[in-house]
Design a protein around this motif. Structure first.
Motif, short mmCIF file in Angstrom:
data_model
loop_
_atom_site.label_atom_id
_atom_site.label_comp_id
_atom_site.label_asym_id
_atom_site.label_seq_id
_atom_site.Cartn_x
_atom_site.Cartn_y
_atom_site.Cartn_z
N LYS A 86 30.46 38.14 33.80
CA LYS A 86 30.58 39.58 33.55
C LYS A 86 31.19 40.28 34.77
CE LYS A 86 27.86 43.36 31.66
NZ LYS A 86 26.57 43.74 31.14
N SER A 87 30.77 39.89 35.96
CA SER A 87 31.30 40.50 37.18
C SER A 87 32.77 40.16 37.37
CB SER A 87 30.50 40.06 38.40
OG SER A 87 29.22 40.66 38.38
N ARG A 88 33.14 38.92 37.13
CA ARG A 88 34.55 38.52 37.28
C ARG A 88 35.43 39.25 36.27
NH1 ARG A 88 32.38 33.09 38.55
NH2 ARG A 88 32.73 32.89 40.80
N LYS A 89 34.94 39.43 35.07
CA LYS A 89 35.70 40.16 34.05
C LYS A 89 35.93 41.60 34.52
CE LYS A 89 35.59 41.44 29.18
NZ LYS A 89 34.83 41.40 27.93
N TRP A 90 34.90 42.21 35.09
CA TRP A 90 35.03 43.58 35.59
C TRP A 90 36.03 43.63 36.76
CZ3 TRP A 90 34.36 46.18 40.14
CH2 TRP A 90 34.41 47.57 40.06
N ILE A 91 35.94 42.66 37.66
CA ILE A 91 36.89 42.63 38.79
C ILE A 91 38.31 42.50 38.27
CG2 ILE A 91 37.73 41.24 40.73
CD1 ILE A 91 34.81 40.66 41.47
N ARG A 92 38.56 41.55 37.37
CA ARG A 92 39.92 41.35 36.85
C ARG A 92 40.47 42.63 36.22
NH1 ARG A 92 38.25 36.18 35.99
NH2 ARG A 92 37.43 36.53 33.91
N LYS A 93 39.61 43.37 35.58
CA LYS A 93 40.03 44.61 34.93
C LYS A 93 40.46 45.66 35.96
CE LYS A 93 38.13 48.24 31.98
NZ LYS A 93 36.93 48.74 31.33
N ASN A 94 39.90 45.61 37.16
CA ASN A 94 40.10 46.68 38.14
C ASN A 94 40.80 46.28 39.44
OD1 ASN A 94 38.54 49.06 36.91
ND2 ASN A 94 37.11 47.36 36.72
N VAL A 95 41.05 45.01 39.65
CA VAL A 95 41.50 44.50 40.95
C VAL A 95 42.91 44.94 41.34
CG1 VAL A 95 42.48 42.29 40.16
CG2 VAL A 95 41.38 42.46 42.43
N ALA A 96 43.70 45.43 40.42
CA ALA A 96 45.09 45.79 40.71
C ALA A 96 45.21 46.81 41.84
CB ALA A 96 45.78 46.30 39.45
N VAL A 97 44.19 47.62 42.09
CA VAL A 97 44.27 48.66 43.12
C VAL A 97 44.15 48.10 44.54
CG1 VAL A 97 43.33 50.42 41.58
CG2 VAL A 97 41.79 49.23 43.16
N LEU A 98 43.73 46.84 44.66
CA LEU A 98 43.54 46.25 45.99
C LEU A 98 44.82 45.61 46.50
CD1 LEU A 98 40.04 44.55 45.81
CD2 LEU A 98 40.65 46.75 46.78
N GLY A 99 44.99 45.66 47.80
CA GLY A 99 46.14 45.04 48.44
C GLY A 99 45.87 43.61 48.84
N VAL A 100 45.28 42.82 47.95
CA VAL A 100 45.03 41.41 48.23
C VAL A 100 46.18 40.59 47.65
CG1 VAL A 100 42.52 41.59 48.39
CG2 VAL A 100 43.58 41.14 46.18
N GLU A 101 46.35 39.37 48.17
CA GLU A 101 47.45 38.52 47.73
C GLU A 101 47.29 38.14 46.27
OE1 GLU A 101 48.60 35.26 50.16
OE2 GLU A 101 48.01 36.30 51.99
N GLY A 102 48.43 37.98 45.63
CA GLY A 102 48.44 37.55 44.24
C GLY A 102 49.45 38.33 43.43
N THR A 103 50.03 37.65 42.46
CA THR A 103 51.03 38.29 41.62
C THR A 103 50.45 38.74 40.28
OG1 THR A 103 51.72 36.13 40.76
CG2 THR A 103 52.93 37.01 42.66
N ASN A 104 49.22 38.33 40.00
CA ASN A 104 48.58 38.76 38.76
C ASN A 104 47.09 38.97 39.03
OD1 ASN A 104 47.14 36.20 38.42
ND2 ASN A 104 49.11 35.33 37.80
N LYS A 105 46.40 39.47 38.01
CA LYS A 105 44.98 39.81 38.19
C LYS A 105 44.12 38.59 38.50
CE LYS A 105 45.05 44.02 35.45
NZ LYS A 105 44.47 44.73 34.30
N ALA A 106 44.41 37.45 37.92
CA ALA A 106 43.62 36.25 38.18
C ALA A 106 43.78 35.82 39.64
CB ALA A 106 44.03 35.12 37.24
N GLU A 107 44.99 35.84 40.15
CA GLU A 107 45.23 35.47 41.55
C GLU A 107 44.59 36.46 42.51
OE1 GLU A 107 49.42 34.94 42.18
OE2 GLU A 107 49.51 33.18 40.88
N LYS A 108 44.69 37.74 42.18
CA LYS A 108 44.09 38.77 43.03
C LYS A 108 42.56 38.65 43.03
CE LYS A 108 47.60 42.39 43.10
NZ LYS A 108 47.48 43.08 44.36
N THR A 109 42.00 38.32 41.88
CA THR A 109 40.54 38.13 41.78
C THR A 109 40.12 36.95 42.66
OG1 THR A 109 40.46 39.08 39.57
CG2 THR A 109 38.64 37.64 40.20
N ALA A 110 40.85 35.86 42.57
CA ALA A 110 40.53 34.68 43.39
C ALA A 110 40.68 34.99 44.87
CB ALA A 110 41.43 33.51 42.99
#
Length: 120
Positions: A86-110
Motif C-alpha cells: 500500500k505504501s509503495r503504491k502511494w509513493i509511485r502515485k506521488n514520486v514524480a515531484v522528487l528529484g531522485v534518479e529514474g526515468t519512470n515512477k518505478a525507478e524513482k520509487t526504487a
C-alpha cells in the motif's frame, strides 16, 4: 524503540500508517529510525520547484518506514507485506515531484527507497 521487540516495533509502525498508505514526517516516525526530527527533515531528498512540502515530507517518511521494515523487520515480512504494498503504491502515485534518479515512477520509487535505506 531500541529495546523493543520486533513485534512491538512493527505494531508501532502499523499505527503510524495512514489509511491512504503514507506516513507523516513526525517525531514518532523519527523515533522508528532512531534519529531526531531535525536529522530526518534535513535528509529529505530534493523536490521539483513548487512541489508541496507536505507531500515531499510524506514521501520521505513513507520511504523511511519501508526502509525500517525491509532492513530491521525483515523476519516479520509476512506480517507487513500488505502495508508495504500500500505504501509503495502511494509513493509511485506521488514520486514524480522528487528529484531522485529514474526515468519512470518505478525507478524513482526504487531510488527513493535506496536513499532511505542508506539514511538508516
Amino acid at each position: 524503540m531500541a529495546s523493543s521487540t520486533p513485534e512491538k516495533q512493527l505494531a508501532f509502525i502499523v499505527l503510524l500508517q495512514t489509511a491512504a498508505g503514507f506516513f507523516e514526517l513526525s517525531g514518532a516516525l523519527a523515533k522508528t529510525v532512531f534519529k531526531s526530527v531535525e536529522e530526518v527533515t534535513a535528509a529529505v531528498p530534493p523536490a521539483d520547484e513548487g512541489a508541496d512540502a507536505l507531500l515531499v515530507g510524506r514521501l520521505w517518511a513513507t520511504a523511511l518506514a519501508l526502509a525500517v521494515l525491509t532492513t530491521r523487520l525483515d523476519s516479520l515480512s509476512g506480517e507487513w507485506m500488505v502495508l508495504a504494498k500500500k505504501s509503495r503504491k502511494w509513493i509511485r502515485k506521488n514520486v514524480a515531484v522528487l528529484g531522485v534518479e529514474g526515468t519512470n515512477k518505478a525507478e524513482k520509487t526504487a531510488a527513493l527507497e535506496a536513499l532511505a535505506v542508506a539514511f538508516l
